[in-house]
Enzyme design. Structure first.
Site, mmCIF file in Angstrom:
data_model
loop_
_atom_site.group_PDB
_atom_site.id
_atom_site.type_symbol
_atom_site.label_atom_id
_atom_site.label_comp_id
_atom_site.label_asym_id
_atom_site.label_seq_id
_atom_site.Cartn_x
_atom_site.Cartn_y
_atom_site.Cartn_z
ATOM 1 N N HIS A 15 30.863 39.988 42.430
ATOM 2 C CA HIS A 15 31.970 39.673 41.622
ATOM 3 C C HIS A 15 32.073 40.910 41.001
ATOM 4 C CE1 HIS A 15 35.162 38.005 39.277
ATOM 5 N NE2 HIS A 15 34.375 37.978 38.025
ATOM 6 N N HIS B 232 35.193 43.351 40.660
ATOM 7 C CA HIS B 232 35.635 44.168 39.687
ATOM 8 C C HIS B 232 35.908 45.687 38.464
ATOM 9 C CE1 HIS B 232 37.908 41.135 36.944
ATOM 10 N NE2 HIS B 232 37.083 40.529 37.746
ATOM 11 N N GLN C 267 30.982 44.424 41.304
ATOM 12 C CA GLN C 267 31.371 45.023 42.072
ATOM 13 C C GLN C 267 32.656 45.197 42.203
ATOM 14 O OE1 GLN C 267 29.418 48.095 42.553
ATOM 15 N NE2 GLN C 267 27.768 46.983 41.088
#
Length: 105
Positions: free
Chosen positions: A77, A81, A79
Site C-alpha cells: 500500500h 501511494h 509503495q
C-alpha cells in the site's frame, strides 16, 4: 510487522498521498490561471516525494545490507501511494505547462 517498520511505512503512505493532493491542487490553480500557486503546490508535491524517498531509501539500504525487509500489505500500500504520487506530480507538471500555453495565447 513491528513498530520500527511501521514508522518507515506510514510516512511513505502519508507523503505519497500529500504529493498527489498537492499535484491536484496545482492543476486546479493552473486551470484558473494562478500559476504562482500552481508552482508553489508543485514545489510542495516535490518536497513530499523527497520526504517519502527517505523512508524508501532506508528500506532499500537495509535490504542491500542483507537485512530482512518483510513484505506486507502495508508495504504494498505504501509503495502504491508513493508511485501514484510520483505519477500525479509528473503529469501535473505537463498539464500545468499546457495551461500556461493555453492561457497565454
Amino acid at each position: 510487522m513491528d513498530d520500527a517498520q511501521m514508522e518507515v511505512i506510514m510516512p511513505l503512505i502519508m507523503f505519497g498521498g500529500e504529493a498527489k493532493s498537492s499535484a491536484i491542487e496545482a492543476i486546479n490553480a493552473a486551470k484558473t490561471g494562478d500559476f504562482e500557486k500552481a508552482d508553489e503546490r508543485i514545489k510542495a508535491a516535490n518536497e513530499a516525494i523527497v520526504n517519502a524517498h527517505h523512508g524508501q531509501t532506508e528500506l532499500l539500504t537495509k535490504a542491500a545490507n542483507g537485512e530482512e525487509v518483510p513484505l506486507s500489505i502495508y508495504m504494498v500500500h505504501a509503495q502504491d501511494h508513493l508511485m501514484t504520487g510520483i505519477a500525479f506530480v509528473d503529469l501535473a507538471k505537463e498539464i500545468i505547462e499546457l495551461y500556461r500555453v493555453i492561457k497565454t495565447n
